[in-house]
Design a protein around this motif. Sequence first.
Motif, PDB file in Angstrom:
ATOM      1  N   ALA A   1       0.955  -1.181  -0.037  1.00 38.40           N
ATOM      2  CA  ALA A   1       0.026   0.127   0.146  1.00 38.40           C
ATOM      3  C   ALA A   1       1.043   1.313   0.064  1.00 38.40           C
ATOM      4  O   ALA A   1       0.386   2.215   0.058  1.00 38.40           O
ATOM      5  CB  ALA A   1      -0.899   0.069   1.223  1.00 38.40           C
ATOM      6  N   GLY A   2       2.123   1.204  -0.060  1.00 34.80           N
ATOM      7  CA  GLY A   2       3.143   1.979  -0.161  1.00 34.80           C
ATOM      8  C   GLY A   2       3.333   2.835  -1.474  1.00 34.80           C
ATOM      9  O   GLY A   2       2.875   2.086  -2.339  1.00 34.80           O
ATOM     10  N   PHE A   3       3.924   3.896  -1.608  1.00 38.36           N
ATOM     11  CA  PHE A   3       4.180   4.521  -2.934  1.00 38.36           C
ATOM     12  C   PHE A   3       4.895   3.480  -4.009  1.00 38.36           C
ATOM     13  O   PHE A   3       4.192   3.335  -5.057  1.00 38.36           O
ATOM     14  CB  PHE A   3       5.049   5.660  -2.558  1.00 38.36           C
TER      15      PHE A   3
ATOM     16  N   ILE B   1       1.123  -7.466   0.812  1.00 35.59           N
ATOM     17  CA  ILE B   1       0.954  -7.474   2.407  1.00 35.59           C
ATOM     18  C   ILE B   1       1.289  -5.945   2.932  1.00 35.59           C
ATOM     19  O   ILE B   1       2.136  -5.309   2.329  1.00 35.59           O
ATOM     20  CB  ILE B   1       1.912  -8.229   3.310  1.00 35.59           C
ATOM     21  N   ASP B   2       0.803  -5.621   3.979  1.00 30.93           N
ATOM     22  CA  ASP B   2       1.063  -4.127   4.661  1.00 30.93           C
ATOM     23  C   ASP B   2       0.232  -3.954   5.781  1.00 30.93           C
ATOM     24  O   ASP B   2      -0.987  -4.600   6.030  1.00 30.93           O
ATOM     25  CB  ASP B   2       0.438  -3.076   3.395  1.00 30.93           C
ATOM     26  N   ASN B   3       0.897  -3.202   6.534  1.00 30.65           N
ATOM     27  CA  ASN B   3       0.325  -3.038   8.016  1.00 30.65           C
ATOM     28  C   ASN B   3      -0.714  -1.648   8.031  1.00 30.65           C
ATOM     29  O   ASN B   3      -1.466  -1.597   9.062  1.00 30.65           O
ATOM     30  CB  ASN B   3       1.208  -2.891   8.912  1.00 30.65           C
ATOM     31  N   LEU B   4      -0.837  -1.056   7.069  1.00 32.72           N
ATOM     32  CA  LEU B   4      -1.781   0.137   6.737  1.00 32.72           C
ATOM     33  C   LEU B   4      -1.199   1.125   8.132  1.00 32.72           C
ATOM     34  O   LEU B   4      -2.375   1.596   8.710  1.00 32.72           O
ATOM     35  CB  LEU B   4      -3.065  -0.163   6.647  1.00 32.72           C
TER      36      LEU B   4
ATOM     37  N   ASP C   1      -1.291   9.630   5.729  1.00 32.33           N
ATOM     38  CA  ASP C   1      -2.632   9.409   5.421  1.00 32.33           C
ATOM     39  C   ASP C   1      -3.058   8.200   4.947  1.00 32.33           C
ATOM     40  O   ASP C   1      -2.689   7.486   3.955  1.00 32.33           O
ATOM     41  CB  ASP C   1      -3.250  10.412   4.292  1.00 32.33           C
ATOM     42  N   VAL C   2      -3.967   7.192   5.829  1.00 31.78           N
ATOM     43  CA  VAL C   2      -4.342   5.902   5.425  1.00 31.78           C
ATOM     44  C   VAL C   2      -5.341   6.019   4.298  1.00 31.78           C
ATOM     45  O   VAL C   2      -5.368   4.918   3.425  1.00 31.78           O
ATOM     46  CB  VAL C   2      -4.907   5.278   6.932  1.00 31.78           C
TER      47      VAL C   2
END
Length: 325
Positions: A9-11, A30-33, A38-39
């Motif tokens: 979910a990162g850049f 996978i991502d911990n968000l 800004d989520v």
Amino acid sequence: MTVLVTGVAGFIGFHTARRLCLDGHAVVGIDNLNDYYDVTLKRARLKELECLPGFRFEKMDIVDKPALMALFRDQPFSEVVHLAAQAGVRYSLDNPDVYAQSNLVGFLNVLEACRHHRPEHLIYASSSSVYGSNSKMPFSVEDAVDHPVSLYAATKRANELLAESYCHLYGLKASGLRFFTVYGPWGRPDMALFRFTEAMLKGLPIDIYNQGRMARDFTYIDDIVESIARLRTRPPLADEPGAGANRLFNIGRGQPVALLEFVDCLEAALGMPAQRNYLPLQAGDVVKTWADVSALTEWVDFHPQVPVAAGVGAFVTWYRQFYQI
């Protein structure tokens, strides 16, 4: 092939996963968000990815070793692209524990998972910040990197050394990518281009450190992703059959651009002047970065090339569309 992308979910993770899906690969992201920024933006990236065939998302923190090991056990991965990390030089000054957990413990967990489940290639994100106070230009992967000027840089150098030891001990094949000032659409809100654009559109001044006497090897996101796409198919060669190898690459355009020139490009793209607030150099910052990308070019026949004016223009177009300005 099924590829694991951490920090999806990162850049950079978002753009990498999208490219892999469009190339026809199955991707588990996978991502911990976390709420470092800004989520809502992270979830918007995931929404784009979930429209693509072959993509699956699992909310997970790489610090959670049992969960990570279970994921590897249940789903064999041909390759791992490890991009999850706590980013930001300045944030590390006040939040060192976060960097120790995500960038050190988390990366160690990824290496352990790779040790036991044997993907063909591990690609992991390092950073140009490892060059620290080096004064020899351009920065080469052959240079000594013993003087990091921030905790973030120290954790990235530690990642390179951990990968080196795991490749030597357990026969892994890994490529460490030293990214140079990545920018472009869907970028991070804590980065200069995003902050400058937001401030200028609100009629606010922008903070320019070291009185503007800074330069960065700005690298457009498409060049980053193309580098990853080419490198993932070419693991480093080991000296002996069955042995492992860890190889480092600079990923940059190879052309430092003055910060004030970068601001000029943004003014042109937005069609408005910036109110410039000049400030001293901040702790942890370096004055100039400049990548020697000869190792990348020799290995995969690619040299990042998107000019800054074009890249800044593409970011501004995305920003206006995304925020409906």
